[in-house]
Design an enzyme around this catalytic site. Structure first.
Site, PDB file in Angstrom:
ATOM      1  CE  LYS A 129      45.438  41.277  39.928  1.00 40.44           C
ATOM      2  NZ  LYS A 129      44.069  40.871  39.505  1.00 40.44           N
ATOM      3  CE1 TYR A 170      42.397  40.523  44.620  1.00 41.52           C
ATOM      4  CE2 TYR A 170      44.027  38.767  44.728  1.00 41.52           C
ATOM      5  CZ  TYR A 170      43.532  39.914  44.119  1.00 41.52           C
ATOM      6  OH  TYR A 170      44.158  40.440  43.013  1.00 41.52           O
ATOM      7  CG  ASN A 178      42.674  41.447  36.133  1.00 38.95           C
ATOM      8  OD1 ASN A 178      43.609  41.130  36.865  1.00 38.95           O
ATOM      9  ND2 ASN A 178      41.477  41.770  36.609  1.00 38.95           N
ATOM     10  CG  HIS A 189      45.347  44.789  43.381  1.00 36.18           C
ATOM     11  ND1 HIS A 189      44.045  44.423  43.628  1.00 36.18           N
ATOM     12  CD2 HIS A 189      45.717  45.608  44.415  1.00 36.18           C
ATOM     13  CE1 HIS A 189      43.644  44.982  44.780  1.00 36.18           C
ATOM     14  NE2 HIS A 189      44.641  45.704  45.268  1.00 36.18           N
ATOM     15  CD  GLU A 212      43.966  46.456  48.620  1.00 37.80           C
ATOM     16  OE1 GLU A 212      42.842  46.002  48.352  1.00 37.80           O
ATOM     17  OE2 GLU A 212      44.623  47.147  47.805  1.00 37.80           O
TER      18      GLU A 212
HETATM   19  P1  DAT Z   1      39.640  44.561  40.627  1.00 37.35           P
HETATM   20  O1  DAT Z   1      40.925  43.773  40.506  1.00 37.35           O
HETATM   21  O2  DAT Z   1      39.348  45.335  39.370  1.00 37.35           O
HETATM   22  O3  DAT Z   1      39.577  45.418  41.863  1.00 37.35           O
HETATM   23  P2  DAT Z   1      37.769  42.784  41.973  1.00 37.35           P
HETATM   24  O4  DAT Z   1      38.300  43.330  43.259  1.00 37.35           O
HETATM   25  O5  DAT Z   1      36.297  42.790  41.757  1.00 37.35           O
HETATM   26  O6  DAT Z   1      38.447  43.507  40.725  1.00 37.35           O
HETATM   27  O7  DAT Z   1      38.256  41.276  41.805  1.00 37.35           O
HETATM   28  C1  DAT Z   1      39.571  40.909  42.193  1.00 37.35           C
HETATM   29  C2  DAT Z   1      40.135  40.020  41.120  1.00 37.35           C
HETATM   30  O8  DAT Z   1      39.395  38.805  41.061  1.00 37.35           O
HETATM   31  C3  DAT Z   1      40.053  40.583  39.708  1.00 37.35           C
HETATM   32  O9  DAT Z   1      41.153  41.427  39.402  1.00 37.35           O
HETATM   33  C4  DAT Z   1      40.049  39.344  38.872  1.00 37.35           C
HETATM   34  C5  DAT Z   1      39.322  38.341  39.733  1.00 37.35           C
HETATM   35  N1  DAT Z   1      37.905  38.259  39.353  1.00 37.35           N
HETATM   36  C6  DAT Z   1      36.942  39.170  39.613  1.00 37.35           C
HETATM   37  N2  DAT Z   1      35.759  38.799  39.122  1.00 37.35           N
HETATM   38  C7  DAT Z   1      35.992  37.602  38.520  1.00 37.35           C
HETATM   39  C8  DAT Z   1      35.175  36.686  37.813  1.00 37.35           C
HETATM   40  N3  DAT Z   1      33.877  36.917  37.623  1.00 37.35           N
HETATM   41  N4  DAT Z   1      35.773  35.562  37.328  1.00 37.35           N
HETATM   42  C9  DAT Z   1      37.081  35.330  37.519  1.00 37.35           C
HETATM   43  N5  DAT Z   1      37.908  36.145  38.180  1.00 37.35           N
HETATM   44  C10 DAT Z   1      37.372  37.274  38.669  1.00 37.35           C
HETATM   45 MG    MG Z   2      39.445  44.886  43.840  1.00 40.38          MG
END
Ligand code: DAT
Ligand code: MG
Length: 150
Positions: free
Chosen positions: A9, A49, A112, A115, A126
Site C-alpha cells: 500500500k 474495496y 497496515n 493487502h 481483484e
Molecule cells: P484486510 O486488509 O486484512 O483484508 P479488511 O478487508 O477487513 O482487512 O479491511 C480492508 C482494510 O480496511 C484494512 O486493511 C484496513 C482498513 N480497515 C479495516 N477495518 C478498519 C477499521 N476498523 N478502522 C480503520 N480501518 C480499517
Molecule cells: Mg480484505
C-alpha cells in the site's frame, strides 16, 4: 495453480518497505507472476474495496489507497491465498503476530502496509481489476523441486 493479489500500500511504498515485503514472499517460496507500480484512481479503489462501502472507515480507506503509488503483484502457490494472509498477519497490526509483515512493520489498522486477497473468489476478482491477462506471466523456476515436492 492458485493465485492471490498482493498490494504494498502507499504507506509501504513511502516507508521503503517494498523490497522487504517482496523478499518475505520470495523467501516463503511463492512465485511472482505479475508486478507493477501504479496509483489507483477513485473508481478502481472503490471497486477494490466494495465489500466495505457501508463501513465508517470506507472514505478514509479510499483516500489512503489512492494517496500515492502502490505496488500491485500476483503471487502463485498451492494455497497462495491462505499462505499470504498468514505471512501478512491479521488486519489490526496491534494484534498481528510478531514475525508477520503487519506484526513486524506496522502499529495502526489504517496504515497496515499490505493487502492480500481474502479468498480464491476475491483473488480472481481483484487480479482482474489490477491486471490484464497478458500482464500475468507463465514461466518455470529451476528452484521449484526444492520448494515443492514434485
Ligand atoms: P484486510 O486488509 O486484512 O483484508 P479488511 O478487508 O477487513 O482487512 O479491511 C480492508 C482494510 O480496511 C484494512 O486493511 C484496513 C482498513 N480497515 C479495516 N477495518 C478498519 C477499521 N476498523 N478502522 C480503520 N480501518 C480499517
Ligand atoms: Mg480484505
Amino acid at each position: 495453480m492458485e493465485r492471490t493479489l498482493v498490494l504494498v500500500k502507499p504507506d509501504g511504498v513511502q516507508r521503503g518497505l517494498c523490497g522487504e515485503i517482496i523478499h518475505r514472499l520470495e523467501r516463503r517460496g511463492l512465485k511472482l507472476v505479475a508486478m507493477k507500480l501504479m496509483q489507483l484512481d477513485d473508481v478502481t479503489a472503490r471497486e477494490h474495496y466494495r465489500e466495505h462501502v457501508d463501513r465508517p472507515f470506507f472514505g478514509g480507506l479510499v483516500s489512503f489507497i489512492t494517496s500515492g503509488p502502490l505496488v500491485a503483484m500476483v503471487w502463485e502457490a498451492d494455497g497462495a491465498v491462505e499462505i499470504v494472509r498468514g505471512t501478512m498477519g491479521t488486519t489490526d497490526p496491534g494484534k498481528a503476530a510478531p514475525g508477520s509483515v503487519r506484526g513486524d512493520l506496522a502499529v495502526n489498522i489504517g496504515r497496515n502496509v499490505v493487502h492480500g486477497s481474502d479468498s480464491v473468489e476475491s483473488a480472481e476478482r481483484e487480479i482482474r481489476l489490477f491486471f490484464s491477462a497478458e500482464e500475468i506471466l507463465t514461466y518455470s523456476r529451476d528452484s521449484d523441486p526444492w520448494i515443492i515436492e514434485p
